[in-house]
Design a protein around this motif. Structure first.
Motif, PDB file in Angstrom:
ATOM      1  N   GLN A 116       0.820  -1.208   0.000  1.00  0.00           N
ATOM      2  CA  GLN A 116       0.000   0.000   0.000  1.00  0.00           C
ATOM      3  C   GLN A 116       0.856   1.260   0.000  1.00  0.00           C
ATOM      4  O   GLN A 116       0.535   2.239  -0.679  1.00  0.00           O
ATOM      5  CB  GLN A 116      -0.934   0.000   1.214  1.00  0.00           C
ATOM      6  CG  GLN A 116      -1.950   1.129   1.195  1.00  0.00           C
ATOM      7  CD  GLN A 116      -3.002   0.958   2.273  1.00  0.00           C
ATOM      8  OE1 GLN A 116      -3.292  -0.158   2.702  1.00  0.00           O
ATOM      9  NE2 GLN A 116      -3.580   2.057   2.729  1.00  0.00           N
ATOM     10  N   ALA A 117       1.963   1.245   0.749  1.00  0.00           N
ATOM     11  CA  ALA A 117       2.836   2.419   0.788  1.00  0.00           C
ATOM     12  C   ALA A 117       3.420   2.707  -0.591  1.00  0.00           C
ATOM     13  O   ALA A 117       3.458   3.862  -1.042  1.00  0.00           O
ATOM     14  CB  ALA A 117       3.950   2.203   1.799  1.00  0.00           C
ATOM     15  N   ASN A 153       7.582   4.040  -5.139  1.00  0.00           N
ATOM     16  CA  ASN A 153       6.873   3.441  -6.264  1.00  0.00           C
ATOM     17  C   ASN A 153       7.838   3.313  -7.442  1.00  0.00           C
ATOM     18  O   ASN A 153       8.344   4.319  -7.942  1.00  0.00           O
ATOM     19  CB  ASN A 153       5.687   4.323  -6.650  1.00  0.00           C
ATOM     20  CG  ASN A 153       4.806   3.695  -7.712  1.00  0.00           C
ATOM     21  OD1 ASN A 153       5.238   2.835  -8.480  1.00  0.00           O
ATOM     22  ND2 ASN A 153       3.561   4.129  -7.776  1.00  0.00           N
ATOM     23  N   PRO A 154       8.128   2.091  -7.889  1.00  0.00           N
ATOM     24  CA  PRO A 154       9.101   1.916  -8.980  1.00  0.00           C
ATOM     25  C   PRO A 154       8.650   2.527 -10.305  1.00  0.00           C
ATOM     26  O   PRO A 154       9.469   2.736 -11.206  1.00  0.00           O
ATOM     27  CB  PRO A 154       9.231   0.388  -9.092  1.00  0.00           C
ATOM     28  CG  PRO A 154       7.961  -0.157  -8.525  1.00  0.00           C
ATOM     29  CD  PRO A 154       7.560   0.800  -7.441  1.00  0.00           C
ATOM     30  N   ASN A 155       7.368   2.837 -10.381  1.00  0.00           N
ATOM     31  CA  ASN A 155       6.836   3.416 -11.622  1.00  0.00           C
ATOM     32  C   ASN A 155       6.666   4.930 -11.560  1.00  0.00           C
ATOM     33  O   ASN A 155       6.090   5.518 -12.479  1.00  0.00           O
ATOM     34  CB  ASN A 155       5.487   2.771 -11.952  1.00  0.00           C
ATOM     35  CG  ASN A 155       5.602   1.268 -12.160  1.00  0.00           C
ATOM     36  OD1 ASN A 155       6.512   0.797 -12.835  1.00  0.00           O
ATOM     37  ND2 ASN A 155       4.684   0.517 -11.568  1.00  0.00           N
ATOM     38  N   ALA A 160      13.101   8.973   1.170  1.00  0.00           N
ATOM     39  CA  ALA A 160      12.132   7.926   0.825  1.00  0.00           C
ATOM     40  C   ALA A 160      11.390   7.441   2.065  1.00  0.00           C
ATOM     41  O   ALA A 160      11.938   7.467   3.178  1.00  0.00           O
ATOM     42  CB  ALA A 160      12.862   6.754   0.178  1.00  0.00           C
ATOM     43  N   PRO A 161      10.148   6.980   1.890  1.00  0.00           N
ATOM     44  CA  PRO A 161       9.445   6.325   3.002  1.00  0.00           C
ATOM     45  C   PRO A 161      10.225   5.065   3.390  1.00  0.00           C
ATOM     46  O   PRO A 161      10.366   4.138   2.589  1.00  0.00           O
ATOM     47  CB  PRO A 161       8.059   6.010   2.431  1.00  0.00           C
ATOM     48  CG  PRO A 161       8.218   6.080   0.946  1.00  0.00           C
ATOM     49  CD  PRO A 161       9.327   7.027   0.672  1.00  0.00           C
ATOM     50  N   THR A 162      10.725   5.055   4.614  1.00  0.00           N
ATOM     51  CA  THR A 162      11.671   4.026   5.035  1.00  0.00           C
ATOM     52  C   THR A 162      11.029   3.072   6.033  1.00  0.00           C
ATOM     53  O   THR A 162      10.422   3.512   7.017  1.00  0.00           O
ATOM     54  CB  THR A 162      12.921   4.677   5.664  1.00  0.00           C
ATOM     55  OG1 THR A 162      13.499   5.594   4.719  1.00  0.00           O
ATOM     56  CG2 THR A 162      13.951   3.639   6.044  1.00  0.00           C
TER      57      THR A 162
END
Length: 522
Positions: free
Chosen positions: A333-334, A381-383, A408-410
């Motif tokens: 979800q993150a 998000n890799p995209n 980044a969200p860690t």
């Protein structure tokens, strides 16, 4: 809105020229020196901050002291009119204040518009209502038959005892950088509502909207000297303000190290002190919780406002039965929902952290976790086409904002409870998720901290919910929710998280002196 309650404010950061506001007038710092200030999304310089010194503080305190007799004797209903006008002007300029707050602090415009600025106006309306209705006093009556005051009386008497809340005098209000305008208004509204005058020393890192507030105060008809706002560093402006002999009370929100110093300085001078300090807030998630709701809320609790919230859910303890399921849902979800980038974009979940120095502090904890062998994941998000690079310690390079302070969200797992990463306040988008087995272990892990500001419990068992909530050592405990706010409830912490309570009636208590009046009736 009353037609007299209007103000013209700059709408662009380039037009903001920050000055001190003392005795109803704007002035440059006596030193002529300024501190550099940066837009955290770009790293570019914006409105410089006055580097005020003791001379500026002395002038501000003198103005507040001079205004106190007039302001404290003004009827509460008249002060309330001014407070409501302040609220109206804040509402009128909500979008502009939110935009400049974002450019100064890094938070998203969406969150500032929906949360921060409306709450600012709400505080002034709340305390205007309190003083219009009058502070509730305590009354007691008794027959005086055998007390120290009546033992020599020849005839029976009765006694009426009442309390009287009176303004304290000049207050020092010292505020942090994570919610710049909101924290100022949270303290300022009750302080002046009850009749105090004050000197506000906002953080030098995010001073823009507090400067704009000076124009709102002036337009709303706040008399000269009632509110004085002096900008500068803690050493040059904050310390002489706390130590000033004419300052009667000090309200500080910020880090525990600074709070300890302020408490020592003010306490030694017999000043009334309110310290709202840091947090390392736990959540205890049991296997019978609503898992989907828990995951969604824990993502918000970890990363909202860049994690720069003293109540951030940064230590998440999840019962082992659902631990892997929780992590899988959290990661998925993150990565799907958290967009890190331009704080002006409505799609952005969170923006940059406040300064390059703070970015270094946050990433130093990420590097420490890696050195200790913990598992560190960056949930980007890799995209996402805007993310050009993710460094080994979580720093993000955002397209078009290459100079910004993005992290980044860690997510950190496999971390020891004794690690500094688990024990010290990081104040960034970093969360540790740790498994536990029994209820007793979950409570023990949650309470294993020097802090005690906030906590939450997640379970479908209402009996266990109440039982565990009452055993967590925190000033604010939520059940199956996080940061569900009520400004009529007391706010504060235990241990290194603070020493007092404010908000609602508790603010009225802090910002007033309470007298006991005894009247004998023959």
């Amino acid at each position: 809105m009353d037609k007299c309650c209007t103000v013209t404010l700059p709408t662009e950061m380039r037009d903001v020229k920050i000055q001190n506001y003392i005795n109803g007038e704007w002035a440059a710092p006596s030193s002529g020196a300024y501190l550099k200030n940066y837009n955290p999304a770009t790293g570019m310089e914006i409105a410089p901050i006055p580097d005020s010194k003791s001379a500026d503080i002395n002038n501000a305190v003198a103005a507040a002291k001079s205004a106190f007799p007039m302001w404290s004797n003004m009827p509460g209903v008249e002060r309330a009119v001014i407070l409501n006008c302040i609220a109206d002007l804040i509402d009128q300029n909500c979008e502009m204040l939110a935009k400049l707050e974002s450019q100064d602090q890094g938070k998203t415009v969406v969150s500032a518009t929906a949360i921060d600025i409306p709450l600012c106006a709400g505080y002034f309306r709340q305390f205007a209502k309190y003083v219009t209705e009058g502070i509730r006093e305590t009354e007691s009556s008794m027959k005086v038959a055998c007390t120290l005051s009546s033992i020599n009386m020849m005839v029976p008497s009765s006694q009426l005892a009442t309390t009287q809340h009176v303004a304290s005098g000049v207050a020092a209000l010292i505020t942090p950088w994570n919610f710049p305008l909101l924290m100022v208004c949270e303290k300022l509204a009750p302080c002046i509502a009850v009749g105090n005058t004050c000197v506000v020393k906002p953080t030098e890192l995010t001073s823009v909207t507090t400067y704009l507030l000076t124009h709102i105060l002036n337009a709303a008809g706040v008399p000269k000297g009632v509110v004085n706002i002096v900008f500068g560093s803690g050493v040059n402006a904050g310390e002489p303000l706390v130590k000033h002999p004419d300052v009667r009370l000090v309200s500080f929100t910020g880090g525990s190290v600074t709070g300890s110093k302020i408490g020592a300085m003010a306490g030694g001078l017999f000043k009334r002190v309110s310290l709202e300090l840091g947090g390392k807030c736990p959540s205890v998630v049991f296997s019978d919780c609503d898992l989907e709701h828990a995951i969604t809320t824990h993502i918000r609790g970890a990363y909202q406002n860049q994690g720069e919230i003293c109540l951030a859910a940064c230590r998440q303890y999840v019962q082992r039965d659902i631990y892997e399921q929780f992590l899988d849902g959290f990661r998925k979800q993150a990565r799907q929902e958290i967009c890190v980038g331009d704080p002006a974009s409505p799609k952005t979940f969170y923006g940059p952290v406040v300064t390059s120095q703070h970015m270094e502090k946050v990433t130093s904890y990420i590097r420490l976790a890696q050195e200790e062998g913990a598992k560190v994941e960056f949930l980007v998000n890799p995209n996402d086409p805007a993310i050009m690079n993710v460094s080994d310690d979580g720093r993000l390079t955002i397209k078009g904002l290459e100079g910004g302070y993005f992290i980044a969200p860690t997510l950190i797992t496999n971390i020891k409870q004794s690690s500094r990463v688990m024990q010290e306040e990081i104040f960034g988008p970093v969360v540790c998720v740790v498994p536990f087995d029994t209820e007793e272990e979950g409570i023990q892990l949650a309470n294993d901290t020097k802090y005690g500001l906030g906590a939450s419990v997640w379970t479908g068992d209402q009996t266990r919910l109440g039982r565990v909530m009452r055993q967590l050592n925190a000033g604010n405990v939520w059940g199956n929710s996080w940061l569900a706010w009520d400004d009529c409830m007391p706010f504060g912490g235990m241990g290194c998280s603070g020493t007092s309570r404010e908000h609602g009636p508790w603010s009225l208590e802090f910002y007033t002196e309470t007298k006991a009046l005894y009247t004998h009736r023959m």
